[in-house]
Design a protein around this motif. Structure first.
Motif, PDB file in Angstrom:
ATOM      1  N   ARG A  19      87.411  10.871  50.556  1.00 48.70           N
ATOM      2  CA  ARG A  19      88.241  11.496  49.948  1.00 48.70           C
ATOM      3  C   ARG A  19      89.260  11.690  51.102  1.00 48.70           C
ATOM      4  N   ARG A  20      88.800  12.970  52.227  1.00 49.60           N
ATOM      5  CA  ARG A  20      89.157  13.246  53.113  1.00 49.60           C
ATOM      6  C   ARG A  20      89.506  12.380  54.576  1.00 49.60           C
ATOM      7  N   GLU A  21      88.607  11.044  54.738  1.00 48.24           N
ATOM      8  CA  GLU A  21      89.561  10.777  55.587  1.00 48.24           C
ATOM      9  C   GLU A  21      90.149   9.206  55.148  1.00 48.24           C
ATOM     10  N   LEU A  22      89.597   8.685  54.542  1.00 45.51           N
ATOM     11  CA  LEU A  22      90.486   7.118  53.286  1.00 45.51           C
ATOM     12  C   LEU A  22      91.370   8.172  52.988  1.00 45.51           C
ATOM     13  N   GLY A  23      91.837   9.158  51.674  1.00 43.49           N
ATOM     14  CA  GLY A  23      92.471   9.822  50.817  1.00 43.49           C
ATOM     15  C   GLY A  23      92.460   9.429  49.709  1.00 43.49           C
ATOM     16  N   MET A  24      91.639   9.211  48.923  1.00 38.25           N
ATOM     17  CA  MET A  24      91.439   8.759  48.048  1.00 38.25           C
ATOM     18  C   MET A  24      91.293   9.549  46.978  1.00 38.25           C
ATOM     19  N   GLU A  25      91.085   8.983  45.634  1.00 43.69           N
ATOM     20  CA  GLU A  25      91.627   9.873  44.191  1.00 43.69           C
ATOM     21  C   GLU A  25      91.250   8.831  43.631  1.00 43.69           C
TER      22      GLU A  25
ATOM     23  N   TYR B  26      89.882  -1.015  54.744  1.00 50.19           N
ATOM     24  CA  TYR B  26      89.829  -2.421  56.052  1.00 50.19           C
ATOM     25  C   TYR B  26      91.272  -1.748  57.386  1.00 50.19           C
ATOM     26  N   GLU B  27      92.225  -1.440  56.402  1.00 53.60           N
ATOM     27  CA  GLU B  27      93.786  -0.367  57.043  1.00 53.60           C
ATOM     28  C   GLU B  27      92.900   1.044  58.085  1.00 53.60           C
ATOM     29  N   SER B  28      92.298   1.300  57.858  1.00 55.56           N
ATOM     30  CA  SER B  28      91.837   2.907  58.870  1.00 55.56           C
ATOM     31  C   SER B  28      91.312   2.812  59.875  1.00 55.56           C
ATOM     32  N   GLU B  29      92.167   2.654  61.219  1.00 59.14           N
ATOM     33  CA  GLU B  29      91.383   3.276  62.458  1.00 59.14           C
ATOM     34  C   GLU B  29      90.242   3.309  62.560  1.00 59.14           C
ATOM     35  N   ASP B  30      90.552   4.844  61.919  1.00 60.91           N
ATOM     36  CA  ASP B  30      89.128   5.775  61.400  1.00 60.91           C
ATOM     37  C   ASP B  30      87.587   5.677  60.983  1.00 60.91           C
ATOM     38  N   ALA B  31      88.163   4.634  60.295  1.00 62.58           N
ATOM     39  CA  ALA B  31      87.319   4.311  59.464  1.00 62.58           C
ATOM     40  C   ALA B  31      86.262   2.810  59.808  1.00 62.58           C
ATOM     41  N   ALA B  32      86.118   2.760  61.209  1.00 61.32           N
ATOM     42  CA  ALA B  32      85.221   2.015  62.023  1.00 61.32           C
ATOM     43  C   ALA B  32      83.917   2.111  61.876  1.00 61.32           C
ATOM     44  N   GLY B  33      83.308   1.442  61.754  1.00 60.23           N
ATOM     45  CA  GLY B  33      81.270   2.005  62.057  1.00 60.23           C
ATOM     46  C   GLY B  33      80.852   3.468  61.076  1.00 60.23           C
ATOM     47  N   GLN B  34      81.844   3.376  60.193  1.00 57.57           N
ATOM     48  CA  GLN B  34      81.836   4.604  59.050  1.00 57.57           C
ATOM     49  C   GLN B  34      80.448   3.498  57.581  1.00 57.57           C
ATOM     50  N   ARG B  35      80.489   4.383  57.277  1.00 52.59           N
ATOM     51  CA  ARG B  35      80.193   4.330  55.585  1.00 52.59           C
ATOM     52  C   ARG B  35      80.133   5.900  54.429  1.00 52.59           C
ATOM     53  N   TYR B  36      80.818   5.319  53.521  1.00 52.36           N
ATOM     54  CA  TYR B  36      81.218   6.119  52.906  1.00 52.36           C
ATOM     55  C   TYR B  36      81.029   5.594  51.151  1.00 52.36           C
ATOM     56  N   ILE B  37      80.476   7.065  50.829  1.00 50.65           N
ATOM     57  CA  ILE B  37      80.083   6.515  49.466  1.00 50.65           C
ATOM     58  C   ILE B  37      80.958   6.678  48.707  1.00 50.65           C
ATOM     59  N   THR B  38      81.401   5.838  47.874  1.00 48.26           N
ATOM     60  CA  THR B  38      82.926   5.227  47.336  1.00 48.26           C
ATOM     61  C   THR B  38      82.271   5.592  45.629  1.00 48.26           C
ATOM     62  N   CYS B  39      82.543   6.827  45.166  1.00 48.85           N
ATOM     63  CA  CYS B  39      82.029   7.467  43.558  1.00 48.85           C
ATOM     64  C   CYS B  39      83.292   8.516  43.002  1.00 48.85           C
ATOM     65  N   SER B  40      83.362   7.967  41.575  1.00 44.99           N
ATOM     66  CA  SER B  40      84.481   9.176  40.786  1.00 44.99           C
ATOM     67  C   SER B  40      83.574  10.591  40.498  1.00 44.99           C
ATOM     68  N   GLY B  41      82.135  10.279  40.374  1.00 41.68           N
ATOM     69  CA  GLY B  41      81.747  11.382  40.239  1.00 41.68           C
ATOM     70  C   GLY B  41      79.967  11.227  39.273  1.00 41.68           C
ATOM     71  N   GLY B  42      79.506  12.081  38.932  1.00 42.61           N
ATOM     72  CA  GLY B  42      78.769  11.770  38.098  1.00 42.61           C
ATOM     73  C   GLY B  42      79.241  11.598  36.311  1.00 42.61           C
ATOM     74  N   TYR B  43      78.114  11.150  35.829  1.00 44.07           N
ATOM     75  CA  TYR B  43      78.196  10.472  34.469  1.00 44.07           C
ATOM     76  C   TYR B  43      76.895  10.252  33.527  1.00 44.07           C
ATOM     77  N   THR B  44      76.803  10.010  32.043  1.00 44.00           N
ATOM     78  CA  THR B  44      75.914   9.326  31.053  1.00 44.00           C
ATOM     79  C   THR B  44      76.299   8.785  30.719  1.00 44.00           C
ATOM     80  N   TYR B  45      74.816   8.202  29.839  1.00 47.59           N
ATOM     81  CA  TYR B  45      75.592   7.845  28.703  1.00 47.59           C
ATOM     82  C   TYR B  45      75.727   7.757  27.340  1.00 47.59           C
ATOM     83  N   GLN B  46      75.530   9.205  27.458  1.00 52.88           N
ATOM     84  CA  GLN B  46      76.076   9.720  26.196  1.00 52.88           C
ATOM     85  C   GLN B  46      77.672  11.042  26.350  1.00 52.88           C
ATOM     86  N   GLN B  47      78.326  10.782  27.556  1.00 49.15           N
ATOM     87  CA  GLN B  47      79.494  10.776  28.276  1.00 49.15           C
ATOM     88  C   GLN B  47      80.331  10.133  27.737  1.00 49.15           C
TER      89      GLN B  47
END
Length: 344
Positions: free
Chosen positions: A317-323, A259-280
């Motif tokens: 991560r690059r464009e919105l600085g997400m960790e 919402y706050e980022s000017e650069d995010a206009a018109g973008q889509r972002y995969i918002t994912c921490s990583g892979g997982y399995t139910y076993q993990q």
């Protein structure tokens, strides 16, 4: 990351505020000093939000929207706000007609919000839409070893296939997310409103809930998905269908940044921490909660991660600085909350 918005004195509308993701989105905006108006279906839902977000009552307000698809249904709700976060999504348990029950509600629910904003509030400059990794993945490719999904991918299921009565509801549901997101981008391209949109595409969403505890028999889908692993109802490790997850707290943070980022206009972002399995997940619970070990399925402890697709979170991560939080942190915090519920 250039900013177009900042919190204090500003008001955002969050649709569907009683939902699992939305409740956390409320927190992320409220903690930054935003005033938040949120849509609910009835007064009872508003009262629950007041209890779950009690320390922010002076920043919260409500608008009743009984039907997401109703033309003009959001006209009043969008007035007087500076931005819109559209998290509300029709959720149907009984699907009799894929087009009527899944595809049309998803598309119409999104478009009606955009139409209301364009018609009633030219001050809005950004609408953030909670889409889904379901709008990206090609379900028919299965685990797809060696493939990396990025924001350039779109779920290729056609409307005709998704609407076909013989198509499984899960396939049509995933397709509905794609159609709704595309409809939003097409709307902006065609109508050139004052606002831009940003879409977030989370896979499986887990983590502790900010929703007022409804009772174990009424947990949201994500919470119930994990609770079954510690309450004795799962005798074996479930099969993993989607190899990607995000902590709900990180997904909420991503909404504010989008919402706050000017650069995010018109973008889509995969918002994912990583892979997982139910076993993990089972391995984490058994290791961190010895008292639950007897009821958590054991499976193949420490099993090697399968050769499946990768979900690339590099762009956000690059464009919105997400960790992002780790799977262990996400699961531990979730199970700790369940144990508190059980004690209560």
């Amino acid at each position: 990351m250039a900013s177009i918005n900042s919190g204090v004195g500003k008001t955002v509308l969050v649709t569907g505020g009683s939902g699992y993701v939305a409740a956390e989105v409320l927190n992320s905006f409220l903690i930054r000093g935003y005033n938040v108006k949120t849509t609910v279906r009835n007064e009872a839902s508003a009262e629950k939000i007041k209890k779950s977000h009690a320390k922010y009552l002076d920043q919260l307000s409500f608008a009743i929207v009984k039907d997401l698809q109703l033309p003009g249904g959001h006209d009043e709700a969008v007035k007087g706000v500076d931005g819109v976060i559209h998290t509300a999504s029709p959720f149907v348990l009984q699907v009799e007609d894929n087009a009527r029950d899944l595809l049309e509600p998803a598309v119409n629910g999104t478009l009606e919000v955009l139409k209301s904003v364009q018609k009633n509030n030219p001050a809005v400059k950004r609408v953030v839409i909670t889409s889904s990794f379901a709008a990206i993945i090609d379900i028919f490719q299965g685990p797809r070893p060696g493939y990396t999904y990025t924001e350039k991918d779109w779920n290729p299921t056609t409307y005709d296939v998704a609407a076909n009565p013989s198509t499984p509801g899960g396939v049509s549901y995933c397709a509905s997310k794609s159609f709704a997101e595309k409809a939003a981008f097409d709307y902006v391209a065609e109508h050139n409103p004052n606002f831009t949109i940003t879409a977030l595409n989370p896979p499986m969403v887990y983590g502790p809930s900010s929703v007022l505890f409804p009772g174990f028999d009424k947990l949201n889908t994500s919470s119930a998905d994990i609770y079954r692993l510690i309450n004795g109802t799962s005798s074996s490790v479930p099969e993993t269908s989607f190899f990607g997850f995000v902590d709900v707290r990180d997904l909420a943070e991503a909404h504010v940044r989008a919402y706050e980022s000017e650069d995010a206009a018109g973008q889509r972002y995969i918002t994912c921490s990583g892979g997982y399995t139910y076993q993990q997940i089972c391995d984490v619970i058994r290791a961190e909660f010895p008292g639950k070990r007897d009821v958590v399925p054991e499976g193949n402890v420490g099993e090697k991660y399968p050769d499946v697709y990768v979900v690339d979170n590099g762009k956000i991560r690059r464009e919105l600085g997400m960790e992002f939080r780790s799977l262990k942190t996400c699961v531990v915090d979730m199970v700790e909350q369940f144990i508190e519920y059980e004690k209560a």
